[in-house]
Motif scaffolding. Structure first.
Motif, short mmCIF file in Angstrom:
data_model
loop_
_atom_site.label_atom_id
_atom_site.label_comp_id
_atom_site.label_asym_id
_atom_site.label_seq_id
_atom_site.Cartn_x
_atom_site.Cartn_y
_atom_site.Cartn_z
N PHE A 49 0.89 -1.37 0.08
CA PHE A 49 0.33 0.34 0.30
C PHE A 49 0.74 1.45 -0.16
N THR A 50 2.38 1.01 0.46
CA THR A 50 3.21 1.96 0.04
C THR A 50 3.55 2.69 -1.04
N LEU A 51 3.64 2.21 -1.63
CA LEU A 51 4.09 1.61 -3.51
C LEU A 51 3.40 2.79 -3.88
N PRO A 52 4.28 3.14 -5.13
CA PRO A 52 3.63 4.16 -5.86
C PRO A 52 2.49 3.16 -6.88
N SER A 53 2.58 2.51 -6.87
CA SER A 53 1.29 2.02 -8.28
C SER A 53 0.08 2.01 -7.29
N ARG A 54 0.18 2.09 -5.94
CA ARG A 54 -1.42 2.27 -5.19
C ARG A 54 -1.88 3.53 -5.08
N ASP A 55 -1.01 4.98 -5.93
CA ASP A 55 -2.15 5.78 -6.01
C ASP A 55 -3.30 5.91 -6.39
N ALA A 56 -3.82 6.66 -5.48
CA ALA A 56 -5.61 6.38 -6.24
C ALA A 56 -5.71 7.18 -7.93
#
Length: 277
Positions: free
Chosen positions: A262-269
């Motif tokens: 959840f902290t990775l850039p891929s999880r950006d909303a």
């Protein structure tokens, strides 16, 4: 406890808890916008309503002895739905509880309220300040703040459970540390329901995993929770499936923070489109 209202009862954790919280003489009032798997059984009542509907929530709260608030968007999403369902919905649940005279709310928070807690801070203490990793994590931190307000101003007993990874079995190497078994989830929520006058608490929800120690269990144990399960039972299969039987690399970014991927850039909303000028 004779009547317990469970919001989000058709979801995965709600479904797990139904059989594990069933007791002789206890009624589980199961609320969701989705159909209940299998429909209501003995000792259960079904309510179709949204946690954002104040009138419906207040009606559902009448006669309840406690609420377990699980309802909401369960992962990262755009800000508008997270605000509506998770933040406004949690306010609605607490306010409906106050209006109906329900004395206790157990709020399903998440480790993602402190997802950016770094590995160097493990075990993350019960009183750790918010460090959310996503809009979803922000909504859980906001829900904890709502719980604190209603405990201090109105005297509700409000227990916030920062759940880590609650699944039938651990699904990956990270969950060997963060797994909360279904049976331990039942033990934990039962403790939250029955502990005498807990006031306001923020605790963590995790099993007694051999590779654990990521978060404190002091607060949960103080309420009477004694975990019995250990993800290590599944370790050989989990690591073999991951293609790394020697175990995970601590340098992997997924293990850098409590919130994992959840902290990775891929999880950006998703970014909403700009308003027309």
């Amino acid at each position: 406890m004779t009547t317990i209202l469970i919001t989000g009862a058709a979801g995965s954790i709600g479904t797990m808890l139904r059989s594990r919280l069933a007791r002789e003489g206890r009624v589980l009032r199961l609320l969701d916008v989705a159909p209940l798997p299998g429909g209501p059984g003995p000792g259960e009542e079904s309510v179709t309503a949204s946690v954002t509907d104040m009138a419906a929530m207040t009606a559902a709260c009448k006669g309840a002895d406690a609420i377990i608030h699980l309802g909401g968007i369960p992962s990262e999403a755009a800000w508008a739905p997270v605000l509506d369902v998770n933040i406004n919905g949690t306010y609605t649940v607490f306010e409906a509880a106050r209006r109906a005279g329900v004395p206790r709310v157990v709020f399903a928070s998440s480790n993602h309220a402190v997802g950016f807690a770094p590995r160097e801070s493990f075990p993350v203490p019960d009183a750790a300040y918010p460090a959310p990793d996503t809009y979803y994590g922000v909504s859980k931190a906001a829900g904890e703040a709502v719980a604190a307000l209603y405990a201090s101003r109105y005297g509700l007993n409000a227990v916030c459970v920062r759940i880590l990874s609650c699944f039938e079995r651990p699904l990956n190497a990270r969950m060997l540390s963060t797994w909360l078994s279904p049976d331990d989830a039942g033990r934990l929520f039962e403790a939250c329901l029955t502990a005498p006058a807990p006031g306001f608490r923020v605790i963590y929800g995790v099993s007694d995993n051999t590779r654990g120690g990521w978060v404190s269990l002091d607060g949960a144990r103080a309420l009477g929770y004694e975990p019995r399960d250990d993800a290590e039972h599944y370790a050989t299969d989990v690591l073999a499936a991951a293609g790394d039987p020697a175990g995970p690399d601590p340098a992997d970014p997924v293990f850098r923070y409590l919130g994992g991927d959840f902290t990775l850039p891929s999880r950006d909303a998703p970014i909403p489109p700009a308003a027309d000028s």
